[in-house]
Write an enzyme that holds these catalytic residues in place. Structure first.
Site, short mmCIF file in Angstrom:
data_model
loop_
_atom_site.label_atom_id
_atom_site.label_comp_id
_atom_site.label_asym_id
_atom_site.label_seq_id
_atom_site.Cartn_x
_atom_site.Cartn_y
_atom_site.Cartn_z
N SER A 49 0.80 -1.42 -0.05
CA SER A 49 -0.09 0.06 0.62
C SER A 49 0.84 1.17 -0.33
O SER A 49 2.04 1.00 0.14
CB SER A 49 -1.19 0.35 1.32
OG SER A 49 -0.66 0.32 2.46
N ASP A 80 -0.99 -1.27 -4.05
CA ASP A 80 -2.50 -1.47 -4.01
C ASP A 80 -3.17 0.08 -3.49
O ASP A 80 -2.44 0.73 -2.67
CB ASP A 80 -2.22 -2.43 -2.29
CG ASP A 80 -3.70 -3.15 -2.47
OD1 ASP A 80 -4.63 -3.04 -2.86
OD2 ASP A 80 -4.32 -3.29 -0.35
N GLU A 132 -11.19 -0.52 -9.93
CA GLU A 132 -11.61 -0.48 -8.70
C GLU A 132 -13.24 0.44 -8.77
O GLU A 132 -13.33 1.80 -10.04
CB GLU A 132 -11.32 0.04 -7.53
CG GLU A 132 -12.56 -0.92 -6.73
CD GLU A 132 -12.25 -0.20 -5.60
OE1 GLU A 132 -11.06 -0.95 -4.85
OE2 GLU A 132 -13.07 0.06 -4.48
N GLY A 179 -10.68 -4.82 6.93
CA GLY A 179 -10.42 -4.48 8.19
C GLY A 179 -11.40 -6.19 8.91
O GLY A 179 -11.44 -6.81 8.12
N HIS A 208 -11.28 -7.44 -2.29
CA HIS A 208 -10.61 -6.72 -1.30
C HIS A 208 -11.52 -7.26 -0.75
O HIS A 208 -12.44 -7.31 -0.33
CB HIS A 208 -10.95 -5.56 -1.83
CG HIS A 208 -9.51 -4.90 -2.57
ND1 HIS A 208 -8.53 -3.94 -2.50
CD2 HIS A 208 -9.84 -4.85 -4.65
CE1 HIS A 208 -7.66 -3.70 -3.35
NE2 HIS A 208 -8.90 -4.12 -4.68
N GLY A 209 -10.94 -6.64 0.70
CA GLY A 209 -12.15 -7.09 1.63
C GLY A 209 -11.84 -8.52 2.24
O GLY A 209 -12.97 -9.08 2.19
N THR A 254 -5.64 -8.30 6.79
CA THR A 254 -6.15 -8.34 8.01
C THR A 254 -5.28 -9.92 8.89
O THR A 254 -4.88 -10.17 9.96
CB THR A 254 -7.71 -7.66 8.50
OG1 THR A 254 -7.40 -6.97 7.61
CG2 THR A 254 -8.43 -8.64 9.36
O1 TD4 Z 1 -6.28 -4.07 -0.38
N1 TD4 Z 1 -7.06 -4.67 1.38
C1 TD4 Z 1 -5.32 -4.42 1.59
C2 TD4 Z 1 -5.13 -2.79 2.37
C3 TD4 Z 1 -3.81 -1.63 2.82
C4 TD4 Z 1 -4.46 -1.08 3.93
O2 TD4 Z 1 -2.76 -1.46 4.31
P1 TD4 Z 1 -2.51 0.37 4.79
O3 TD4 Z 1 -3.44 0.37 6.36
O4 TD4 Z 1 -1.53 0.27 4.46
O5 TD4 Z 1 -3.55 2.02 4.26
C5 TD4 Z 1 -7.32 -5.49 1.04
O6 TD4 Z 1 -8.96 -5.57 0.63
C6 TD4 Z 1 -7.57 -6.26 2.98
O7 TD4 Z 1 -8.48 -6.80 2.83
P2 TD4 Z 1 -8.53 -7.78 4.23
O8 TD4 Z 1 -9.74 -8.51 3.90
O9 TD4 Z 1 -7.02 -8.44 4.68
O10 TD4 Z 1 -8.65 -6.21 5.31
ZN ZN Z 2 -8.19 -3.73 -1.11
CA CA Z 3 -12.05 1.87 -3.62
#
Ligand code: TD4
Ligand code: ZN
Ligand code: CA
Length: 306
Positions: A49, A80, A132, A179, A208-209, A254
């Site tokens: 990121s 990312d 996205e 998260g 994502h997520g 996460t």
């Molecule tokens: O894209 N991500 C990862 C996000 C990373 C954020 O990093 P910073 O704190 O440095 O900004 C995801 O989609 C991860 O999803 P998850 O379910 O693992 O939270």
């Molecule tokens: Zn993400």
């Molecule tokens: Ca977005």
């Protein structure tokens, strides 16, 4: 070997398996991810990121590029949630082979225009692009998202968006959020919506997520003095189903953070006299490696390294 994101993801979508994009911020996480990939002969995406790049600086980017080049499996180094053209150019200069431009919070035309601009720059140097469309549930870009349905990816819009931008893979909003708090009970994935998107968009799709927030890790975190509310993630079966429908890249951050931190907490608690960082970072690195391996098994990428 260092390859582009598309090289890894095209094959994944065509053959119906998923590839993990695991976030790294330091040496231990990077080693855990790459060692898991090599031991399971799985392709992998190392995600950084903007926050990771700020935290780790050149030391982190030089390390990931060097290690990816030496790896015995295909590895892509991915930006990312790139927030700007400038941020993408920085990643290109550092040697990344995949970049995400995230303008999903802008209106459709702005998202198209800004994404198109990034695609031109990245493709000029042989790097592939993730874009996205739609907003993840919960909090995204510090905006509380409540009218959830209106913000999930519209399938017809997705088709037009990909044609107009020339992006290589698409992050879709289908119910997940970033998260450890993805909602109560069993947080949802809108599989029918995904199926519709996949029928209109042939490009690899990105989830994502996607962390599963294993309750066993939450328990170990709590038992070692950590404080966390009602944590919940995406059920492994729901991820499997999403992969069968066209998701090729699955982001996981996460789960790695939870494993790393829970093990550090345990190590410090068990050995109060210890102050050699290797003594608690080593087991934490090992725990992250096990989490990455179990994700690779779930995604079906084991043995898929060329
Ligand atoms: O894209 N991500 C990862 C996000 C990373 C954020 O990093 P910073 O704190 O440095 O900004 C995801 O989609 C991860 O999803 P998850 O379910 O693992 O939270
Ligand atoms: Zn993400
Ligand atoms: Ca977005």
């Amino acid at each position: 070997m260092l390859v582009t994101g598309l090289e890894i993801l095209k094959k994944a979508r065509a053959e119906g398996y998923g590839v993990g994009a695991f976030n790294t911020n330091n040496m231990e996480l990077t080693q855990a991810i790459l060692e898991a990939a090599e031991e399971l002969k799985s392709p992998v995406i190392l995600a950084l990121s903007e926050g990771a790049m700020k935290y780790g600086g050149r030391a982190l980017t030089r390390m990931v590029v060097a290690l990816a080049q030496e790896a015995r499996v295909p590895v892509a180094i991915h930006l990312d949630h790139g927030s700007s053209y400038e941020s993408v150019l920085k990643a290109l200069r550092e040697g990344f082979t995949s970049v995400m431009i995230d303008k999903s919070h802008e209106d459709f035309e702005t998202n198209v225009r800004e994404t198109r601009r990034v695609v031109e720059a990245a493709h000029a140097v042989g790097v592939t692009v993730e874009a996205e469309l739609g907003r993840l549930a919960g909090i995204e870009e510090h905006v509380a998202v409540d009218e959830k349905d209106a913000l999930l990816t519209n399938p017809e819009e997705a088709r037009v968006f990909m044609e107009r931008t020339g992006a290589d893979y698409l992050a879709v909003a289908i119910g997940t959020s970033h998260g450890a708090y993805k909602g109560k009970g069993r947080p949802f994935i809108d599989h029918p919506r995904l199926e519709r998107i996949a029928s209109l968009v042939p490009a690899p799709l990105v989830l994502h997520g996607a962390s599963s927030v294993p309750q066993e890790l939450i328990q170990r975190f709590r038992d070692s003095g950590g404080e966390i509310g009602e944590a919940a993630g995406i059920h492994p079966e729901d991820i499997k189903k999403a992969i069968a429908l066209g998701i090729a890249k699955i982001n996981t951050d996460t789960d790695l953070r939870l494993a790393f931190t829970a093990l550090i907490r345990e190590g410090l608690l068990k050995n109060p006299k210890e102050f050699d960082p290797r003594k608690y970072l080593g087991p934490a690195r090992e725990a992250v490696k096990e989490v990455v391996k179990s994700r690779m098994e779930l995604f079906g990428s084991v043995g898929k390294a060329l």
